[in-house]
Design an enzyme around this catalytic site. Sequence first.
Site, PDB file in Angstrom:
ATOM      1  N   LYS A  56      -0.375   3.808   6.454  1.00  0.00           N
ATOM      2  CA  LYS A  56      -0.286   2.955   5.267  1.00  0.00           C
ATOM      3  C   LYS A  56       1.157   2.625   4.881  1.00  0.00           C
ATOM      4  CE  LYS A  56      -4.738   4.198   3.232  1.00  0.00           C
ATOM      5  NZ  LYS A  56      -5.454   4.659   2.031  1.00  0.00           N
ATOM      6  N   ASN A  77      -2.854  -1.082   2.558  1.00  0.00           N
ATOM      7  CA  ASN A  77      -4.119  -0.722   3.208  1.00  0.00           C
ATOM      8  C   ASN A  77      -4.867  -1.951   3.728  1.00  0.00           C
ATOM      9  OD1 ASN A  77      -5.270  -1.721   0.677  1.00  0.00           O
ATOM     10  ND2 ASN A  77      -7.132  -0.644   1.293  1.00  0.00           N
ATOM     11  N   GLY A 116      -0.934  16.302  -3.626  1.00  0.00           N
ATOM     12  CA  GLY A 116      -0.533  15.575  -2.427  1.00  0.00           C
ATOM     13  C   GLY A 116       0.576  14.588  -2.698  1.00  0.00           C
ATOM     14  N   GLY A 119       0.485   8.464   1.011  1.00  0.00           N
ATOM     15  CA  GLY A 119       0.316   7.115   0.505  1.00  0.00           C
ATOM     16  C   GLY A 119      -0.737   7.017  -0.589  1.00  0.00           C
ATOM     17  N   TYR A 193     -14.320  11.224   1.264  1.00  0.00           N
ATOM     18  CA  TYR A 193     -15.704  10.752   1.230  1.00  0.00           C
ATOM     19  C   TYR A 193     -16.565  11.379   2.327  1.00  0.00           C
ATOM     20  CZ  TYR A 193     -13.779   7.669   4.838  1.00  0.00           C
ATOM     21  OH  TYR A 193     -13.147   7.179   5.956  1.00  0.00           O
TER      22      TYR A 193
END
Length: 408
Positions: A56, A77, A116, A119, A193
């Site tokens: 990204k 993205n 984190g 990106g 996900y």
Amino acid sequence: MQYGLLGEHLPHSHSPKIHSLLGNSQYTLFEKGADEVYDFLKERKFQGINVTIPYKKTVMPLCDVLDGAAIEIGAVNTVVNCNGTLFGCNTDFDGFIFMCNRANIAFKGKKVLILGTGGTSHTAFAAAKKLGAAEIVSVSRKGEINYENVYEKAEDAEIIINTTPVGMYPNIGEKPIELSRFAKLSGVVDVIYNPLRTRLVCEAKSLGIPATGGLTMLVAQAAFADKYFRGVTHSGGEIVNLTNRMHTSVENIVLIGMPGCGKSTAGKIAAKQLGREFFDIDKLIVEREGMQIPDIFEKHGEDYFRNVESEVTKEVSAKGGVVIACGGGTVLREENRISLCQNGKVFYIKRNLENLAKSGRPLSQGVGALEKLYEVRKPIYEGFADVTIDPCKTVEECVARIIGDFKK
């Protein structure tokens, strides 16, 4: 000219299916090593691409034009080939906001903790700022606030966002932080996900905290990207409906309940009707050990059996779109409940005790044994289940109720 997803490792990507459901049948996967990305973009043999980790940021200097969101976030993205000119933008930003709004997680005036530094963390930062967060704190392994001191320096965090890969398939069951140590927590967002619900999300829900996994964001950013790709605008309702379809297609049906309540029989029939694979945890244990369950208990003891059961449960829970019949005691261990909930919708099949089969079930033997088991397990079944299937007259009725509720 094609559309597709650019990334390093994409064997489990949902993107082709999502774009197909959006009406784009030309979407494919472009797996490229770091040394191939430059040539791939310079050749411009695509109409439009989405970009995922770890590229990204890599693609930004290779784009001719960047939109404001991409510049502010520092990540791209979506790249569109406009007659040879590469236009880079970021639909993750709007996808993230759509996800949080759908999950009813409010940011205004709250302290947000972002886990984190990649990106996606920049996307989360920009989105949290847009949504009105009062304070945004980043956590990294070697930063000023890290995973060792975060409980002291940010114990008042109200929303936690995970943008790390911790907990992502195949390493399901891992989590980056301990939620119970944040007393003011009112929302958890995990951009992962796969699985549908990471351990972090499962833990949040067990604590009664609103939480969401990243599937909604994935579908929403794809829908927003499609406007750049093909000029097609998708409504919020379309995005929600598509998210629900994707969720159902990859979610497992998990059947729990007392030994002999009919989980295996109902599971086989439901799997056949839905065109899904069926897995019986007890049967998998028997196959692995080469002996029947009563013999495992007699030779090795219950602790040994439960350890094997946990291993099998973790393996089968990592699958998607299947039907799983659990052993009567599978859900007694928290680690098993965590494994099962990550990709599963849990159905508790109730059955009157006098109708339960006892043959071949070592813990159901003896006077009063079944009743004692039920007293211990009943609150666990009820607390863990998403849906309770009350006693049915026939197995067909039970299956119809399971499938009907699953498709809601």
